[in-house]
Design a protein around this motif. Sequence first.
Motif, PDB file in Angstrom:
ATOM      1  N   LYS A   5      13.249  -8.130   5.348  1.00  0.00           N
ATOM      2  CA  LYS A   5      14.386  -6.416   4.544  1.00  0.00           C
ATOM      3  C   LYS A   5      13.065  -5.991   3.130  1.00  0.00           C
ATOM      4  O   LYS A   5      13.427  -7.099   2.915  1.00  0.00           O
ATOM      5  CB  LYS A   5      15.215  -6.967   4.124  1.00  0.00           C
ATOM      6  CG  LYS A   5      16.315  -4.820   4.305  1.00  0.00           C
ATOM      7  CD  LYS A   5      17.565  -4.822   4.519  1.00  0.00           C
ATOM      8  CE  LYS A   5      18.314  -3.749   3.624  1.00  0.00           C
ATOM      9  NZ  LYS A   5      19.131  -3.892   4.272  1.00  0.00           N
ATOM     10  N   CYS A   6      12.626  -5.079   3.993  1.00  0.00           N
ATOM     11  CA  CYS A   6      11.922  -4.279   2.514  1.00  0.00           C
ATOM     12  C   CYS A   6      12.666  -3.707   1.674  1.00  0.00           C
ATOM     13  O   CYS A   6      13.983  -3.338   2.117  1.00  0.00           O
ATOM     14  CB  CYS A   6      10.697  -3.763   2.585  1.00  0.00           C
ATOM     15  SG  CYS A   6       9.833  -2.631   1.380  1.00  0.00           S
ATOM     16  N   GLU A   7      12.713  -3.721   0.279  1.00  0.00           N
ATOM     17  CA  GLU A   7      13.087  -2.798  -0.924  1.00  0.00           C
ATOM     18  C   GLU A   7      13.497  -1.593  -0.651  1.00  0.00           C
ATOM     19  O   GLU A   7      14.210  -0.496  -0.414  1.00  0.00           O
ATOM     20  CB  GLU A   7      12.163  -2.658  -2.341  1.00  0.00           C
ATOM     21  CG  GLU A   7      11.188  -2.548  -1.770  1.00  0.00           C
ATOM     22  CD  GLU A   7      10.392  -2.125  -3.529  1.00  0.00           C
ATOM     23  OE1 GLU A   7       9.362  -1.229  -3.481  1.00  0.00           O
ATOM     24  OE2 GLU A   7      10.613  -3.042  -4.447  1.00  0.00           O
ATOM     25  N   CYS A   8      12.733  -1.295   0.292  1.00  0.00           N
ATOM     26  CA  CYS A   8      12.277   0.412   1.158  1.00  0.00           C
ATOM     27  C   CYS A   8      13.244   0.565   2.142  1.00  0.00           C
ATOM     28  O   CYS A   8      14.315   1.450   2.885  1.00  0.00           O
ATOM     29  CB  CYS A   8      10.801   0.637   1.384  1.00  0.00           C
ATOM     30  SG  CYS A   8      10.710  -0.227   3.362  1.00  0.00           S
ATOM     31  N   LEU A  18       2.683  -6.641   5.035  1.00  0.00           N
ATOM     32  CA  LEU A  18       2.856  -5.256   4.569  1.00  0.00           C
ATOM     33  C   LEU A  18       3.333  -4.957   5.494  1.00  0.00           C
ATOM     34  O   LEU A  18       3.182  -4.941   6.917  1.00  0.00           O
ATOM     35  CB  LEU A  18       1.417  -4.514   5.011  1.00  0.00           C
ATOM     36  CG  LEU A  18      -0.134  -4.903   4.192  1.00  0.00           C
ATOM     37  CD1 LEU A  18      -1.219  -4.310   4.593  1.00  0.00           C
ATOM     38  CD2 LEU A  18       0.148  -5.560   3.020  1.00  0.00           C
ATOM     39  N   CYS A  19       4.468  -3.730   4.836  1.00  0.00           N
ATOM     40  CA  CYS A  19       6.216  -3.866   5.613  1.00  0.00           C
ATOM     41  C   CYS A  19       5.628  -2.554   6.375  1.00  0.00           C
ATOM     42  O   CYS A  19       4.834  -1.813   6.302  1.00  0.00           O
ATOM     43  CB  CYS A  19       7.131  -2.930   4.047  1.00  0.00           C
ATOM     44  SG  CYS A  19       8.204  -1.347   4.873  1.00  0.00           S
ATOM     45  N   GLU A  20       6.072  -2.524   7.313  1.00  0.00           N
ATOM     46  CA  GLU A  20       5.669  -1.563   8.244  1.00  0.00           C
ATOM     47  C   GLU A  20       5.884   0.061   7.771  1.00  0.00           C
ATOM     48  O   GLU A  20       5.028   1.313   8.728  1.00  0.00           O
ATOM     49  CB  GLU A  20       6.338  -1.631   9.591  1.00  0.00           C
ATOM     50  CG  GLU A  20       6.128  -3.363  10.038  1.00  0.00           C
ATOM     51  CD  GLU A  20       7.096  -3.921  11.859  1.00  0.00           C
ATOM     52  OE1 GLU A  20       6.562  -4.582  12.187  1.00  0.00           O
ATOM     53  OE2 GLU A  20       7.971  -2.559  11.595  1.00  0.00           O
ATOM     54  N   VAL A  26       4.732  -8.087   1.650  1.00  0.00           N
ATOM     55  CA  VAL A  26       5.744  -8.572   1.599  1.00  0.00           C
ATOM     56  C   VAL A  26       5.482 -10.629   0.284  1.00  0.00           C
ATOM     57  O   VAL A  26       4.647 -10.859   0.696  1.00  0.00           O
ATOM     58  CB  VAL A  26       5.865  -9.460   2.840  1.00  0.00           C
ATOM     59  CG1 VAL A  26       7.249 -10.330   3.517  1.00  0.00           C
ATOM     60  CG2 VAL A  26       6.260  -8.038   4.342  1.00  0.00           C
ATOM     61  N   GLU A  27       6.376 -10.054   0.099  1.00  0.00           N
ATOM     62  CA  GLU A  27       6.952 -11.225  -0.960  1.00  0.00           C
ATOM     63  C   GLU A  27       6.896 -12.117  -0.576  1.00  0.00           C
ATOM     64  O   GLU A  27       7.484 -13.060   1.084  1.00  0.00           O
ATOM     65  CB  GLU A  27       8.127 -11.564  -1.743  1.00  0.00           C
ATOM     66  CG  GLU A  27       7.812  -9.916  -2.740  1.00  0.00           C
ATOM     67  CD  GLU A  27       8.874  -9.397  -3.774  1.00  0.00           C
ATOM     68  OE1 GLU A  27       9.757 -10.728  -3.881  1.00  0.00           O
ATOM     69  OE2 GLU A  27       9.097  -8.735  -4.195  1.00  0.00           O
ATOM     70  N   GLY A  28       6.072 -13.762  -0.835  1.00  0.00           N
ATOM     71  CA  GLY A  28       5.841 -14.747  -0.512  1.00  0.00           C
ATOM     72  C   GLY A  28       5.243 -14.507   1.072  1.00  0.00           C
ATOM     73  O   GLY A  28       5.387 -16.221   1.016  1.00  0.00           O
ATOM     74  N   ARG A 167       3.396   6.189   1.067  1.00  0.00           N
ATOM     75  CA  ARG A 167       3.421   4.503   1.132  1.00  0.00           C
ATOM     76  C   ARG A 167       3.462   3.668  -0.042  1.00  0.00           C
ATOM     77  O   ARG A 167       3.864   5.299  -1.132  1.00  0.00           O
ATOM     78  CB  ARG A 167       2.045   4.566   1.363  1.00  0.00           C
ATOM     79  CG  ARG A 167       1.326   4.877   2.826  1.00  0.00           C
ATOM     80  CD  ARG A 167       1.877   3.113   3.921  1.00  0.00           C
ATOM     81  NE  ARG A 167       2.290   3.391   5.517  1.00  0.00           N
ATOM     82  CZ  ARG A 167       1.869   2.359   5.678  1.00  0.00           C
ATOM     83  NH1 ARG A 167       2.202   1.214   5.397  1.00  0.00           N
ATOM     84  NH2 ARG A 167       1.702   2.507   7.237  1.00  0.00           N
ATOM     85  N   HIS A 168       4.383   3.011  -0.199  1.00  0.00           N
ATOM     86  CA  HIS A 168       4.265   2.209  -1.746  1.00  0.00           C
ATOM     87  C   HIS A 168       3.763   2.172  -2.530  1.00  0.00           C
ATOM     88  O   HIS A 168       2.383   2.230  -1.882  1.00  0.00           O
ATOM     89  CB  HIS A 168       4.696   1.240  -1.500  1.00  0.00           C
ATOM     90  CG  HIS A 168       4.954   0.122  -2.450  1.00  0.00           C
ATOM     91  ND1 HIS A 168       4.972  -0.355  -3.870  1.00  0.00           N
ATOM     92  CD2 HIS A 168       6.469   0.095  -3.028  1.00  0.00           C
ATOM     93  CE1 HIS A 168       6.046  -0.550  -4.604  1.00  0.00           C
ATOM     94  NE2 HIS A 168       6.807  -0.381  -4.240  1.00  0.00           N
TER      95      HIS A 168
END
Length: 544
Positions: A5-8, A18-20, A26-28, A167-168
């Motif tokens: 789960k991403c922060e978004c 990369l978050c879709e 994505v961390e780690g 986008r972030h």
Amino acid sequence: MNKIKCECGHVNPEGTVLCEACGKPVEGNQHIDGNDQRKLLNMRYDGSARRSQTYNKSIVDKIWNFFSSVKVGVWLIVLALIASAIGTVFPQEQYIPPDAPSRAPSVFYEAQYGTIGQIYYQLGFHNLYGSWWYMLLIALIGVSLVICSIDRFVPLYKALRMQKPKRHTTFLKRQRLFSETEQVSADEKEKLVSGLKKQRYKVWEENGHVLAEKGRFSRWGPYVNHIGLILILIAALLRMTTFMYIDDYVWVREGEQTVIPGTEGEYYIKNKDFILETYDENDERFKEAINKQGNVAKNYQTNAIIYKKKGDNVAGADPELEKVTEEKIRMNHPLKFDGYTLYQAGYQQNEFKSMTFKVHETDDPEETSLGSFTIDLTQPKDKYKLDNGFSVDVTQYYPDYELEEDEPASETPYPRNPAFVFTVHPPENEKSETSFVGIGKNIDATGENNYKLGIEDFDTRYVSGLTVRRDYTLPLFIIGAAIFMIGVIQGMYWQHRRIWLHPRGEGIMVAGHTNKNWFGLKKDIEQVIADTNVNMVDDQLETD
């Protein structure tokens, strides 16, 4: 399967780089160092989760991961290229010259190329392109292409279908082309959107965030290539089936009727007449060449009749035939019928058709004939009776006589150099006598024969060599090649270009990405921001 789960708030599949939804690394992530802020993002497959980089537990996963590797595919292609190159060192079995002393592969390669040719034959390279292991290699290349394509196409398709304008900031800042302007008016932002549309970009907007895109279809070029290659490989594999592909050879003698190979006894061909034309040796244009080469064929053709079997055969009876066509088969002018093609490929001159022998007394200097008989060399009888009471048995017949290790043998079943062992039975119960007779040979085994046989006459004929071919795979090859070229053009002459506009307070962030031709994308952005206060994007790869 674990979800990320991403922060978004978006939930990504395991293995996502990369978050879709927002593009934040994505961390780690274990597959790519997306957390190093000093590096540009690796946008390959837009950071989507690939099956080969996510699962590695079951045997299916391991097989999938093995064939999804580009290195494995490249090595399979290299092995196929090496094998194909070796297959061209000597002619393949089907291309053994028609006029070769023997077209039997076991004889031809050793006789023509010595020990190397024998090894070549024994290793199976004489029939390389139809061998099981070569076909298996081609099939493995096809499997690799399919798995590689699916492993990359599906996640890329999902990522490009789901991309959003917003986008972030990390995603934008770590693009290769990036700039940030602190103060931009609303009119200038509208001008940017208008400029993108003029550049034929497709524009999506979301709360002031803009995604402009064009040329997405070029991303599918490599996969279109793969489809074309897979069709070509399928066509190559289908060539192993006689229904789809036949490439055979048949010798037909003048006046002879025979089954066309590969037609399962359904079609017959009759050599009605064979015509050979040579260049005039008195023609000054060809005189020098003819003196060096001998007679050179100007044209050779078979006047052929094609028959088709009617109904089912009755055991022991000749098949009932109906005429299909009658044509002249010449060089570069083949005969086509019912999906088959017959090519004039070769010929043989002066093959013996029949031989007439006479019997005379051994000590008769005039060799006065006591009787004669004629042998049909294609169907010789076992016994011949002469009018004067003599009879002759054909004890042994060697159509193509040669001496192998001091033992007589026949190199081929064709009457090219006939030789016989005759047993002569004189009248009035005289003792029978044995003789060996051939071209330039007349041997009395005991040296005590009272009677001798000699060649009185002979008849020769031409033999026509025809290639029989049927190829239903050719359209598939053409379609595959056409699709492959479409993919090449699609991926070579167009680029997938994306530009993001990200409002930030009173300013704006501009980022751009393309799969190739960064200079072209930079020129597009330059034209869009012309006459505005927006800063030109920097190429961060060059500044690093």
